[in-house]
Design a protein around this motif. Structure first.
Motif, PDB file in Angstrom:
ATOM      1  N   LEU A 141       0.816  -1.209   0.000  1.00 50.39           N
ATOM      2  CA  LEU A 141       0.000   0.000   0.000  1.00 50.39           C
ATOM      3  C   LEU A 141       0.856   1.269   0.000  1.00 50.39           C
ATOM      4  N   PHE A 142       1.817   1.332   0.918  1.00 46.26           N
ATOM      5  CA  PHE A 142       2.643   2.535   1.003  1.00 46.26           C
ATOM      6  C   PHE A 142       3.620   2.655  -0.168  1.00 46.26           C
ATOM      7  N   ARG A 143       4.022   1.528  -0.737  1.00 44.43           N
ATOM      8  CA  ARG A 143       4.869   1.577  -1.935  1.00 44.43           C
ATOM      9  C   ARG A 143       4.063   2.160  -3.102  1.00 44.43           C
ATOM     10  N   LYS A 144       2.812   1.717  -3.245  1.00 45.13           N
ATOM     11  CA  LYS A 144       1.978   2.156  -4.353  1.00 45.13           C
ATOM     12  C   LYS A 144       1.545   3.617  -4.200  1.00 45.13           C
ATOM     13  N   ILE A 145       1.063   3.983  -3.007  1.00 43.48           N
ATOM     14  CA  ILE A 145       0.520   5.328  -2.800  1.00 43.48           C
ATOM     15  C   ILE A 145       1.620   6.390  -2.709  1.00 43.48           C
ATOM     16  N   PHE A 146       2.635   6.119  -1.890  1.00 47.00           N
ATOM     17  CA  PHE A 146       3.649   7.139  -1.614  1.00 47.00           C
ATOM     18  C   PHE A 146       4.980   6.907  -2.322  1.00 47.00           C
ATOM     19  N   LYS A 147       5.126   5.765  -2.990  1.00 42.66           N
ATOM     20  CA  LYS A 147       6.366   5.448  -3.721  1.00 42.66           C
ATOM     21  C   LYS A 147       7.592   5.425  -2.798  1.00 42.66           C
ATOM     22  N   PHE A 148       7.378   5.015  -1.527  1.00 39.32           N
ATOM     23  CA  PHE A 148       8.489   4.943  -0.577  1.00 39.32           C
ATOM     24  C   PHE A 148       9.488   3.892  -1.023  1.00 39.32           C
ATOM     25  N   ASN A 149      10.769   4.118  -0.686  1.00 36.37           N
ATOM     26  CA  ASN A 149      11.781   3.107  -0.985  1.00 36.37           C
ATOM     27  C   ASN A 149      11.709   1.998   0.077  1.00 36.37           C
ATOM     28  N   ASN A 150      12.423   0.914  -0.152  1.00 36.92           N
ATOM     29  CA  ASN A 150      12.333  -0.250   0.726  1.00 36.92           C
ATOM     30  C   ASN A 150      12.762   0.042   2.157  1.00 36.92           C
ATOM     31  N   THR A 151      13.764   0.881   2.355  1.00 40.67           N
ATOM     32  CA  THR A 151      14.205   1.206   3.708  1.00 40.67           C
ATOM     33  C   THR A 151      13.085   1.870   4.497  1.00 40.67           C
ATOM     34  N   VAL A 152      12.431   2.851   3.901  1.00 39.44           N
ATOM     35  CA  VAL A 152      11.308   3.535   4.555  1.00 39.44           C
ATOM     36  C   VAL A 152      10.168   2.554   4.791  1.00 39.44           C
ATOM     37  N   LEU A 153       9.889   1.698   3.825  1.00 37.43           N
ATOM     38  CA  LEU A 153       8.807   0.721   3.961  1.00 37.43           C
ATOM     39  C   LEU A 153       9.062  -0.254   5.108  1.00 37.43           C
ATOM     40  N   VAL A 154      10.285  -0.706   5.251  1.00 41.98           N
ATOM     41  CA  VAL A 154      10.639  -1.639   6.325  1.00 41.98           C
ATOM     42  C   VAL A 154      10.446  -0.960   7.682  1.00 41.98           C
ATOM     43  N   ILE A 155      10.933   0.264   7.822  1.00 46.43           N
ATOM     44  CA  ILE A 155      10.806   0.987   9.098  1.00 46.43           C
ATOM     45  C   ILE A 155       9.340   1.296   9.401  1.00 46.43           C
ATOM     46  N   LEU A 156       8.604   1.725   8.409  1.00 48.45           N
ATOM     47  CA  LEU A 156       7.182   2.034   8.582  1.00 48.45           C
ATOM     48  C   LEU A 156       6.399   0.778   8.979  1.00 48.45           C
ATOM     49  N   SER A 157       6.613  -0.308   8.275  1.00 51.61           N
ATOM     50  CA  SER A 157       5.949  -1.571   8.589  1.00 51.61           C
ATOM     51  C   SER A 157       6.275  -2.010  10.016  1.00 51.61           C
ATOM     52  N   ALA A 158       7.541  -1.940  10.390  1.00 50.58           N
ATOM     53  CA  ALA A 158       7.964  -2.342  11.739  1.00 50.58           C
ATOM     54  C   ALA A 158       7.350  -1.435  12.798  1.00 50.58           C
ATOM     55  N   GLY A 159       7.273  -0.145  12.521  1.00 55.42           N
ATOM     56  CA  GLY A 159       6.673   0.791  13.472  1.00 55.42           C
ATOM     57  C   GLY A 159       5.209   0.490  13.718  1.00 55.42           C
ATOM     58  N   ILE A 160       4.479   0.245  12.657  1.00 57.48           N
ATOM     59  CA  ILE A 160       3.049  -0.077  12.791  1.00 57.48           C
ATOM     60  C   ILE A 160       2.884  -1.429  13.487  1.00 57.48           C
ATOM     61  N   PHE A 161       3.732  -2.383  13.147  1.00 65.37           N
ATOM     62  CA  PHE A 161       3.715  -3.698  13.791  1.00 65.37           C
ATOM     63  C   PHE A 161       3.978  -3.554  15.290  1.00 65.37           C
ATOM     64  N   GLY A 162       4.953  -2.735  15.651  1.00 57.18           N
ATOM     65  CA  GLY A 162       5.269  -2.520  17.063  1.00 57.18           C
ATOM     66  C   GLY A 162       4.132  -1.859  17.815  1.00 57.18           C
ATOM     67  N   ILE A 163       3.561  -0.818  17.228  1.00 60.30           N
ATOM     68  CA  ILE A 163       2.459  -0.092  17.878  1.00 60.30           C
ATOM     69  C   ILE A 163       1.256  -1.008  18.113  1.00 60.30           C
ATOM     70  N   ALA A 164       1.034  -1.943  17.208  1.00 56.70           N
ATOM     71  CA  ALA A 164      -0.125  -2.836  17.308  1.00 56.70           C
ATOM     72  C   ALA A 164      -0.006  -3.842  18.453  1.00 56.70           C
ATOM     73  N   HIS A 165       1.185  -3.988  19.003  1.00 59.85           N
ATOM     74  CA  HIS A 165       1.401  -4.909  20.112  1.00 59.85           C
ATOM     75  C   HIS A 165       1.526  -4.095  21.396  1.00 59.85           C
ATOM     76  N   SER A 166       1.110  -4.665  22.497  1.00 59.98           N
ATOM     77  CA  SER A 166       1.256  -3.956  23.763  1.00 59.98           C
ATOM     78  C   SER A 166       1.507  -4.987  24.846  1.00 59.98           C
ATOM     79  N   PRO A 167       2.002  -4.575  25.953  1.00 62.17           N
ATOM     80  CA  PRO A 167       2.386  -3.258  26.447  1.00 62.17           C
ATOM     81  C   PRO A 167       3.731  -2.800  25.893  1.00 62.17           C
ATOM     82  N   PHE A 168       4.306  -1.790  26.540  1.00 62.23           N
ATOM     83  CA  PHE A 168       5.476  -1.083  26.028  1.00 62.23           C
ATOM     84  C   PHE A 168       6.643  -2.007  25.668  1.00 62.23           C
TER      85      PHE A 168
END
Length: 157
Positions: free
Chosen positions: A84-111
């Motif tokens: 999705l983010f590659r298609k919409i925003f044309k992010f490179n793989n480094t940004v995509l990996v960090i973004l995916s990991a960030g969302i994955f991390g936020i979705a898990h809890s606790p801290f």
């Protein structure tokens, strides 16, 4: 400006591994990231609530956390987010990996779990990006790595 030479060499080495070598290497990296962050549980003791499972709960946890969650989370947090983010925003793989990991991390809890999930998410998203370009399924590879990551949790917790 490109990646640092040692990162480029590591990336090329990882890309050159056969699927079994890749699974073993990345599983080791996942567990190293967990070990590094374990001391955080000392500072955040509510990081995990461990209850003794009864037999029915144990079987349910294994099915949920070892079979269903890795597949579903791979589809959502690696495949869908990256595509999705590659298609919409044309992010490179480094940004995509960090973004995916960030969302994955936020979705898990606790801290503490979020911190561990972020590091695991980096490895899973990186693996997804690599295996998008290979004959072996990217979803399959990431699901296998995620199963290996979740298995001890389901068995021990």
């Amino acid at each position: 400006m490109g990646m640092k030479p040692w990162i480029t060499k590591l990336d090329m080495k990882l890309r050159g591994l056969n699927p079994l070598g890749f699974i073993l290497t990345m599983s080791g990296a996942i567990y190293m990231s967990v070990i590094i962050l374990l001391p955080l549980y000392y500072y955040f003791p509510d990081g995990y609530v461990i209850e003794a499972p009864d037999e029915r709960t144990f079987i349910f946890d294994v099915i949920l956390f070892v079979i269903i969650a890795p597949f579903v989370e791979t589809i959502i947090f690696q495949m869908m987010i990256i595509k999705l983010f590659r298609k919409i925003f044309k992010f490179n793989n480094t940004v995509l990996v960090i973004l995916s990991a960030g969302i994955f991390g936020i979705a898990h809890s606790p801290f503490v779990t979020q911190c561990m999930a972020f590091l695991t998410g980096l490895i899973l998203a990186y693996s997804y990006v690599i295996y998008e370009q290979k004959d072996f399924s990217a979803v399959g590879m990431v699901t296998i790595l995620h199963v290996i990551r979740n298995l001890p949790i389901a068995i021990l917790c």
